[in-house]
Every structure is written in C-alpha cells, then in structure tokens.
Design an enzyme around this catalytic site. Structure first.
Site, PDB file in Angstrom:
ATOM      1  N   HIS A 380       0.729  -1.153  -0.061  1.00 36.77           N
ATOM      2  CA  HIS A 380      -0.070   0.062  -0.134  1.00 36.77           C
ATOM      3  C   HIS A 380       0.830   1.303   0.071  1.00 36.77           C
ATOM      4  CE1 HIS A 380      -3.888  -1.980   1.081  1.00 36.77           C
ATOM      5  NE2 HIS A 380      -2.890  -2.979   1.777  1.00 36.77           N
ATOM      6  N   LYS A 572      -9.346  13.424   4.511  1.00 39.18           N
ATOM      7  CA  LYS A 572      -8.343  12.395   4.571  1.00 39.18           C
ATOM      8  C   LYS A 572      -7.476  12.611   5.912  1.00 39.18           C
ATOM      9  CE  LYS A 572      -7.454  13.648   0.240  1.00 39.18           C
ATOM     10  NZ  LYS A 572      -7.224  12.477  -0.534  1.00 39.18           N
ATOM     11  N   ARG A 573      -6.646  11.576   5.951  1.00 42.17           N
ATOM     12  CA  ARG A 573      -5.460  11.616   6.909  1.00 42.17           C
ATOM     13  C   ARG A 573      -4.803  12.989   6.723  1.00 42.17           C
ATOM     14  NH1 ARG A 573      -4.722   7.853  11.449  1.00 42.17           N
ATOM     15  NH2 ARG A 573      -2.865   8.663  11.705  1.00 42.17           N
ATOM     16  N   LYS A 578      -0.171  14.530   1.172  1.00 40.15           N
ATOM     17  CA  LYS A 578      -1.542  14.750   0.551  1.00 40.15           C
ATOM     18  C   LYS A 578      -1.776  16.273   0.287  1.00 40.15           C
ATOM     19  CE  LYS A 578      -3.387  10.761   3.204  1.00 40.15           C
ATOM     20  NZ  LYS A 578      -3.692   9.947   1.990  1.00 40.15           N
ATOM     21  N   THR A 679      -9.056   5.966  -1.765  1.00 38.97           N
ATOM     22  CA  THR A 679     -10.313   5.385  -1.975  1.00 38.97           C
ATOM     23  C   THR A 679     -11.452   6.631  -1.820  1.00 38.97           C
ATOM     24  OG1 THR A 679      -9.820   4.633   0.376  1.00 38.97           O
ATOM     25  CG2 THR A 679      -9.578   3.086  -1.527  1.00 38.97           C
ATOM     26  N   LYS A 683     -15.083   7.657  -3.268  1.00 42.18           N
ATOM     27  CA  LYS A 683     -16.445   7.732  -2.729  1.00 42.18           C
ATOM     28  C   LYS A 683     -16.883   9.256  -2.916  1.00 42.18           C
ATOM     29  CE  LYS A 683     -14.334   5.126   1.254  1.00 42.18           C
ATOM     30  NZ  LYS A 683     -13.457   5.086   2.107  1.00 42.18           N
TER      31      LYS A 683
HETATM   32  C1  26Q Z   1       3.118  -0.051  10.560  1.00 43.63           C
HETATM   33  C2  26Q Z   1       3.852  -0.329  11.430  1.00 43.63           C
HETATM   34  C3  26Q Z   1       3.712   0.185  12.689  1.00 43.63           C
HETATM   35  C4  26Q Z   1       2.664   1.200  13.026  1.00 43.63           C
HETATM   36  C5  26Q Z   1       1.813   1.505  11.981  1.00 43.63           C
HETATM   37  C6  26Q Z   1       2.242   1.082  10.830  1.00 43.63           C
HETATM   38  C7  26Q Z   1       0.780   1.448   9.707  1.00 43.63           C
HETATM   39  C8  26Q Z   1      -0.221   1.569  10.106  1.00 43.63           C
HETATM   40  C9  26Q Z   1      -1.302   2.181   9.195  1.00 43.63           C
HETATM   41  C10 26Q Z   1       1.625   1.657   8.499  1.00 43.63           C
HETATM   42  C11 26Q Z   1       0.409   2.226   7.563  1.00 43.63           C
HETATM   43  C12 26Q Z   1      -0.861   2.357   7.759  1.00 43.63           C
HETATM   44  C13 26Q Z   1      -1.986   2.715   6.953  1.00 43.63           C
HETATM   45  C14 26Q Z   1      -1.588   2.861   5.744  1.00 43.63           C
HETATM   46  C15 26Q Z   1      -2.611   3.458   4.662  1.00 43.63           C
HETATM   47  O1  26Q Z   1      -3.944   3.530   4.862  1.00 43.63           O
HETATM   48  N1  26Q Z   1      -2.633   3.276   3.320  1.00 43.63           N
HETATM   49  C16 26Q Z   1      -3.383   3.878   2.288  1.00 43.63           C
HETATM   50  O2  26Q Z   1      -3.954   2.678   1.761  1.00 43.63           O
HETATM   51  C17 26Q Z   1      -5.047   2.861   0.941  1.00 43.63           C
HETATM   52  C18 26Q Z   1      -5.619   1.613   0.969  1.00 43.63           C
HETATM   53  O3  26Q Z   1      -4.875   0.699  -0.249  1.00 43.63           O
HETATM   54  C19 26Q Z   1      -4.458   3.550  -0.187  1.00 43.63           C
HETATM   55  O4  26Q Z   1      -5.656   3.921  -1.022  1.00 43.63           O
HETATM   56  C20 26Q Z   1      -3.768   4.764   0.273  1.00 43.63           C
HETATM   57  O5  26Q Z   1      -3.211   5.666  -0.930  1.00 43.63           O
HETATM   58  C21 26Q Z   1      -2.655   4.468   1.293  1.00 43.63           C
HETATM   59  O6  26Q Z   1      -2.112   5.685   1.508  1.00 43.63           O
END
Ligand code: 26Q
Length: 840
Positions: A380, A572-573, A578, A679, A683
C-alpha cells in the site's frame, strides 16, 4: 467452487432449528415484538424506562438475530467435512468497519420494515442509528479497504474470515482546542458491543521471547523446540458480516489478548496475588490500543507483539478449521487463501513455516511450497520511510524462533539466486531479508514478497512504480508474481447508506439492480445526464445533502455556511504528501484577491477534515494553520460573503457518510507518485463530486473512466516530479518569481494568521522554501489556475450537474465487488457466485 449454501439450505436449517418468528421474521409485526422482547430480556427494561441506548441495543440484537441463520450456514461451509470450498482469510491489523446497524438493515433488506416496527413502539430509526458508537479499529484507507472487501466478499458469496485485533481502544477521537488537535481516548466498548459474540472456546496460546533449543525426535529427525519466556492467550470475538441480499454471511474474527490461566494459578498458589494480577494486566496490553500512526515507528516492541499475536492466532485457527474439515495439512493451500494486508501480518510467512515444520513435523521444502501457495501480499505504499523493518536485536528478543526460520528462508533463497545469477553480490545484498548496511533490520516487505505467490499494488500507477522502485529487485527475479488490483469501495455503504436520496433517485430511473452490479448498471444513468428534469432532481438531492452537512458543521464548529455555495472538500488523514497545505496556499491567495479586488466570484465553502498522527508535528501544525486561516477569513465581513473555511473535527466513517454526499468538489491533490491509490477519491465521485486532482494513484483511472472533460486535472506527473528532483529543484526561485505565491507565503510568515506570532508557522514555511519535499511550489500556479476553471464551471449549474451525473454514472468500475472479483480470479483462485438466482 461455491459454498454449499443457498435458499434450500436455509429453509431446512430453519425447520431443523425451528427458530421462532420473533427471531427471524422480517415483517414489521415480528420485528416490533422482537424489539419489546429484547428490551425486556436483554436490557431488563420496560419501554417506558428504556434509554435511547437500551432501544439501540434491543434493535441491534433484533437485527443480529436475523443474520444468524445465514451466518451459521456460511461458517458451516468453512468448518464442516461435507464441503470442499476454498475460503479467504483476510489478514489485517485494521478493520475500519464503521457502524453496523444501518449496513445490516440494507444487507437484509429490512430498512422499511424496521422503520415501521419502530414507529409502532414510538421510536425513530434515525435517532437509534446515531446511538451506535463506531468501531474505529483502523487509521484510514488501509483499514477501511479491509472493511469494504469484507462487504464485497460476502456479497459475492465467497466464504471468508477477516482476521484482526479487537483493540479495546481504537483510533483516538479528535477534538480541536484553540485550533490544535487534541486526542481523546476512544472508549468504543463503553456501552457494550451487541454485534460481537465472544467465542471463549476458540482460544490459542501465543508464545513470546525466551530461546530455542535443538533436539532429535524419536524418529531421529532434527527438530527445534521454542522455550518461551511468556505465553499469552488470544480469544476470538466474532462479528457477522452480511452479504447484500445473498445467502452468505461471513465473519470478522478479532482476537483479544488475555492471560493464560496457568500463570494466575502459579502465582496465586505461592501467595503472590498481586503478581498474578500484574501478569494479567501485562498480557492484556497486547490488544489494548491501536497504533494511531499510518507509518511504522522503528523499535516499538508492542507493535511487533500485536502483529505476531493476531497472526499466530489466525493461522492456528485456519489449521484447526482445516483439520476439522478432515483435510490433510498438506492441502492447506487448496482450502485457504491468506491475503496479507500490507506487511503488518507478514510474520505469517515465518509463523506458518513454524507451525508446519515445528508443530506438525512437515519437511521444510513441502512447508515452503505450501506457505508460498497460501500467502499473497498487497503493498500500500511507495514511501521508503513507510516500509516496515524491525531492528534485529528487538526481533531476536521477541521472536527468536522466527528469526532462525527467517535466516533459513534467506539462506536458501540467496543460495538459489547465487546459482541463477552468479557474480551479483550487490543484487543479493539488496534482496536479502536482512538489511545489513548499518544497524541490522528484518525487512518485512521482503519477507512478504518472498513468502507469497502474488504481490499486488492498489492502482495501476502504483503497481508500475512498485516494480520500478521499492520492489524492483523482486520484480527482476520473480516478475510473474506481480500484478495490479485497483482498489474499490462498497456502494452499499458509500451510496445506499450514506446517500439514501440519491439512491432513491437512481433506483427510480434504472431499477434496483445497480447496487449489486455497479459496473454494468450504473452507466445506464448516462443518457439522463442531459435531461433537465433529471438534472433538477439531481441538484435537489445535492442541496439537501449539503443542508444536512451544513447543520453538522454548525453543531460541531459554530460556523454557518451557505448550502448554495460550492462545497469544496478535502477529507483524509493529514499528511504532507497529501498537501492539505497546498489547498491552504490557494485559500490565502483567494483571500488576498478578495481583499484587494472584490468583485464577482463563485461563493465557496472549503471544508477540511482529517486526523493527524499524534507525534506528527508538521501535520498538526497544518491543522492549526487551517484553523487560523479559517478564523480570519470567516470573521472578515467582506471576504466571508464569498469564502468560508471549516475544519470539521473527528473525521471517521460516520462523519464520512455525511461528508461525501454533500461535496461538489473533491480535493485529490497529492504529489504525483506518492498516494498509492486513495479510496476517498472513489467515494466522492460515486456521490457526484467532481475531482480536482493530480495524476496520482487511482485518480488516473478515475479520470479515464469519467472522461477528461469531467475532471479538473493539474500538476506535474510522477515522471516530471522525478525529473525535476533529479535536475535540482529550488522552491525558493519559484517563490521569488511568483508575486501571488510570495504574497500568500509572506502573509502566513508575517504572523497575520497567528496574532502577530511570526514563529508559529515558521517550520512550515521554512520547509516549503528550503526543501519542499512534496513540491507544493512547483504545482502552485497550476493548482490556482485549475481552481479558477472550477469556479467558472460551477457558475453554470446545468453544465456542472451534467458533469456530476456523469461522474456517478461512470465510476461503477470502482466498486469493491470488481476488486474482489479480480482477487478471486487472479490471486485466490476461488470462483465467486454472482448469479442472481442466489439472491434472496
Ligand atoms: C505500520 C507499522 C507500525 C505502526 C503503524 C503501521 C501502519 C499503520 C497503518 C502503516 C500504515 C498504515 C496505513 C496505511 C494506509 O492507510 N495506506 C493507504 O492505503 C489505502 C488503501 O490501499 C490507499 O488507498 C492509500 O493510498 C494508502 O495511503
């Protein structure tokens, strides 16, 4: 394949079980009786004493009851000897499901009946929907994607279990104080969770720490024994996931960490009661709280413990279910497809090897073949800093046996490569599962890639860049593993539930099959795009939705906004890539123009919403900047006639359901090459918002689908970004040569938005002028010009509405049903059942 369940199966199940109409009846009468009975039996209340939450609980149990027959049948298809189906295990550290009640009503087709039943007992559905505390068990896109995929798996009658963690505290609630983000603990379980069923009997031990020891078993085979320092128990909590109008109801199985009983007893017996309790508390910390960062922080041992904890429980459960079905372990891959949602569950590769080799005495080569055929990995991210890697000493301390196994996997992999590509020691070093350049790390993306038969990105551009950047070497040695599956979102939640008025309007014109078949059916709206009457109805729906959002904005922020202004939304976050602050630079520019020139403009309401990781200082500063600019703009008597700026706190699924349907313009303005897919972009478009965006992630495919004339494109492409970086990018020269940009930045710097404080936004301005990693300044003028085109377009309501209709009509491709069909066909090798005769 297909699950051996259907209409007949249900009828016989019903006669076998002789469930009463009160538990299963779908007519208002039966539902009304059930409500009163549940209120009495489960809440212990008479109607006149019941609180809104009592009524919500009674209704939730009433709805859950009506899922149980299908649930039992589907679980049977995964657990009983009589069936031969392959099931999907979706392994994810996050599932951001959002509230279950409304979704359940839609899936079961009992919305109207429940409304009627509630009115008979003097209650109102919309109030009870509000009561539900949403499970915030995810950060953003990745967690929400997992939830959309669970919805589509069920809809397509693919038996599946979503495996994850039952965090006691999910993503924090965000409030805004003095313009700053403040994090508040998410106590979502406070009033109980009627959707889950605890399965105390489904529990597994998970070992941590200690050491390993070789020995020879009775047959003389070399074996390794793991002598752990600590053992923790994972208990299953199951939530039914009903498929939209189909016989399948899958389950989300989340693990809660508990102390193993033996620990308590041991300490208790020697009289150390407090130590026993301490142990219990310590054990339970594993599933206590979701990490609120969407990027890994190196060195957080508890995070690695969480990942291993849920993966180990899940794999043990999959093996248990396989053996229950009477299948041999060497056919695991014929009955299970395990999808790794990013690298967070990638320890599964080593854990499955451990289970097969250590616990079930399988030969290494066979175990490895099974592991690779079972697992598949979705990436991702392309951001190098977001690639997960664990410091070797930490890994060795927590998972000593897994480190042994990873070394052995690595040794065999590199030996084989040496034969294939002699004299390529550099390549081997880059491919190794262990990073040995400086301090040593375990590279989780390498473990996931090597242990999987398929590796996919989440949008076409992303999948292409993956092959050229972060997984380049893996692509070199195993090109056949790589493919793309563009993300999708479920139209049940993101249109039907969140935008009921649009749903009704669409159904009135093209019938009601589109929600189950978005790709083929939604485009039947296209011919209506030019019909004035349809345009009028479309506009009326949008304005209604904007009124609803305007009320929410008023309640939450006190700001009054005009539903007839252009609703321009970035939700979004918060992240520098972004580029919420590019949006702010435009706002300050617009503010300057309005102050200096005045004149006719298209009134806009610019809405921001999103959480920042608690430790991400720049993201929090951007929130403060938005709020500071908003305060100045909104109180300016002249400017505020044409421009309002709002930061809507606490972006989550529930708020998203209000935001997407009310948007006219969708901001998708990340630096090209940085957003894997996005995503939210889907939406918004489904709900008729028009995108202003860069050629990034799925924006590219959305633009191809809706037509370039119905999309506001601006900015550098990913290739141009790379080129400019390589040539030497100097943001300061852009600042110096662009008077409007300079004026905007200088105004922020001057303390104008911060009560004269020139230091406050210094870090932000400084980073833009000296480095500007995300190239805001390079895209600034193109963005401002593009916003001008947006304003002009909005001043022609019919032309705008036509674009809006065509956006909705042409985004059927971005249904998660399409994504899941692709996963089924190309990765999991399971055949979904889509025929309509299975609909009920
Ligand atoms: C990893 C290790 C330790 C702590 C936290 C994490 C962690 C947690 C959440 C790393 C990444 C995330 C989330 C990532 C995320 O939401 N990525 C998004 O995924 C979407 C679905 O595929 C994409 O549409 C987005 O582009 C992407 O940023």
């Amino acid at each position: 394949m297909g699950p051996a369940i259907g209409g007949d199966g249900q009828a016989s199940a019903r006669s076998r079980m002789a469930l009463s109409n009160v538990r299963t009846g779908l007519a208002p009468d039966a539902i009304a009786v059930a409500l009163i009975e549940n209120l009495h039996c489960l809440q212990g209340k008479r109607p006149r004493d019941a609180t809104p939450n009592d009524w919500y609980m009674a209704l939730a149990y009433t709805v859950r009851d009506r899922m149980m027959e299908r649930y039992v049948a589907t679980v049977g298809s995964i657990a009983e000897e009589t069936t031969d189906v392959k099931a999907v295990a979706y392994l994810s550290a996050e599932f951001l499901t959002g509230p279950h009640l409304g979704n359940g009503l839609i899936s079961l087709g009992i919305w109207d009946a429940v409304e009627e039943a509630l009115s008979r007992v003097g209650q109102d559905l919309s109030g009870l929907l509000e009561q539900e505390e949403e499970p915030g068990l995810g950060n953003g896109g990745l967690g929400r994607l997992a939830a959309c995929y669970m919805d589509s798996l069920a809809r397509l009658n693919v038996p599946a279990i979503g495996y994850g963690i039952r965090y006691e505290f999910g993503i924090f609630d965000q409030s805004i104080r003095d313009g700053w983000q403040v994090e508040v603990t998410d106590k979502w379980l406070r009033f109980g969770n009627p959707w889950e069923m605890v399965r105390s009997e489904i529990a597994f031990d998970v070992k941590f720490g200690g050491r390993t020891e070789p020995y020879h078993n009775a047959a003389g085979r070399y074996c390794v024994r793991w002598l752990p320092e600590k053992v923790i128990k994972g208990v299953a909590y199951d939530t039914p996931i009903p498929g939209y109008r189909v016989p399948t109801t899958n389950l989300l199985r989340l693990w809660k960490a508990e102390a193993v009983e033996s620990f308590d007893f041991e300490a208790f017996n020697v009289g150390d009661y407090y130590r026993a309790v301490d142990e219990k508390v310590l054990s339970e910390t594993i599933s206590k709280v979701l990490y609120p960062n969407d990027e890994p922080e190196s060195g957080k041992q508890l995070r690695l413990a969480q990942q291993y904890f849920f993966v180990s429980c899940s794999l043990q459960d999959m093996v248990r279910l396989l053996l229950m079905r009477g299948k041999p372990l060497d056919e695991l891959h014929s009955y299970w497809a395990a999808q790794l949602n990013d690298t967070h569950p990638s320890i599964a590769v080593a854990e499955l090897m451990r289970l097969l080799v250590d616990e079930h005495a399988m030969e290494w080569d066979q175990a490895w073949a099974i592991t690779q055929q079972t697992c598949a990995y979705t990436n991702h991210t392309l951001l190098p800093e977001a690639l997960e890697r664990w410091p070797l000493p930490l890994f060795a301390r927590l998972l000593p046996r897994h480190l042994d196994i990873i070394y052995e996997i690595n040794r065999r992999f590199l030996d084989e490569l040496r034969l294939r590509c002699p004299n390529e020691e550099q390549l081997l070093r880059r491919l190794s599962l262990i990073d040995e350049a400086g301090d040593k790390y375990v590279r989780m993306a390498h473990l996931a890639s090597l242990g999987s038969h398929a590796i996919n990105g989440v949008a076409v551009l992303h999948s292409e860049l993956l092959k050229r950047t972060v997984l380049r070497d893996f692509h070199l040695v195993s090109p056949e593993k790589f493919l793309n599956v563009t993300n999708g979102v479920t139209p049940r939640r993101w249109i039907a539930l969140s935008n009921p008025k649009l749903c009704t309007l669409i159904t009135r014109h093209i019938g009601d099959r589109w929600l189950a078949n978005l790709e083929d059916e939604l485009r039947r709206l296209e011919p209506l795009a030019d019909e004035l009457e349809f345009q009028r109805d479309w506009q009326a729906v949008k304005v209604d939705n904007k009124r609803v959002l305007a009320r929410l904005i008023k309640d939450r922020t006190g700001v009054i906004v005009d539903p007839h202004s252009l609703f321009d939304v970035q939700a979004k976050r918060l992240h520098e890539y972004k580029r919420q602050h590019l949006n702010v630079l435009y706002l300050v520019t617009l503010y300057n123009r309005l102050r200096h020139a005045g004149g006719a403009v298209t009134p806009r309401t610019v809405i921001f919403s999103g959480k920042a990781a608690p430790a991400y200082r720049m993201a929090k500063l951007i929130i403060k900047l938005v709020n500071s600019v908003a305060a100045v703009v909104n109180r300016d008597p002249v400017v505020s006639q044409a421009l309002k700026v709002v930061f809507l706190p606490d972006f989550n699924v529930k708020n998203g359901q209000r935001i997407y349907p009310a948007a006219d313009l969708s901001e998708q303005i990340s630096t090209a090459g940085k957003e894997a897919s996005g995503t939210g972009n889907m939406k918004f478009a489904m709900n008729g918002a028009i995108t202003i965006g860069t050629l990034d992630g799925a924006n590219i495919e959305i633009r191809d689908a809706v037509g370039q004339e119905n999309f506001f494109l601006f900015g550098l492409s990913a290739a141009e970004v790379e080129l400019l970086k390589a040539e030497g990018y100097t943001p300061r020269s852009i600042y110096e040569s662009n008077p409007e940009l300079r004026e905007a930045i200088d105004l922020i710097r001057s303390g104008f938005f911060s009560n004269g404080d020139r230091e406050l936004f210094h870090p932000l301005v400084d980073s833009l002028l000296t480095y500007d990693e995300y190239m805001l300044l390079a895209d600034y003028q193109a963005y401002v010009d593009c916003q001008e085109r947006v304003s002009n377009a909005y001043s022609d309501p019919n032309a705008w509405t036509r674009m809006s209709i065509l956006n909705t009509a042409r985004v059927g491709h971005f249904s998660s049903d399409r994504s899941i069909r692709e996963y089924c066909r190309h990765i999991w090798k399971v055949t979904p059942i889509v025929s309509d005769e299975r609909e009920s």
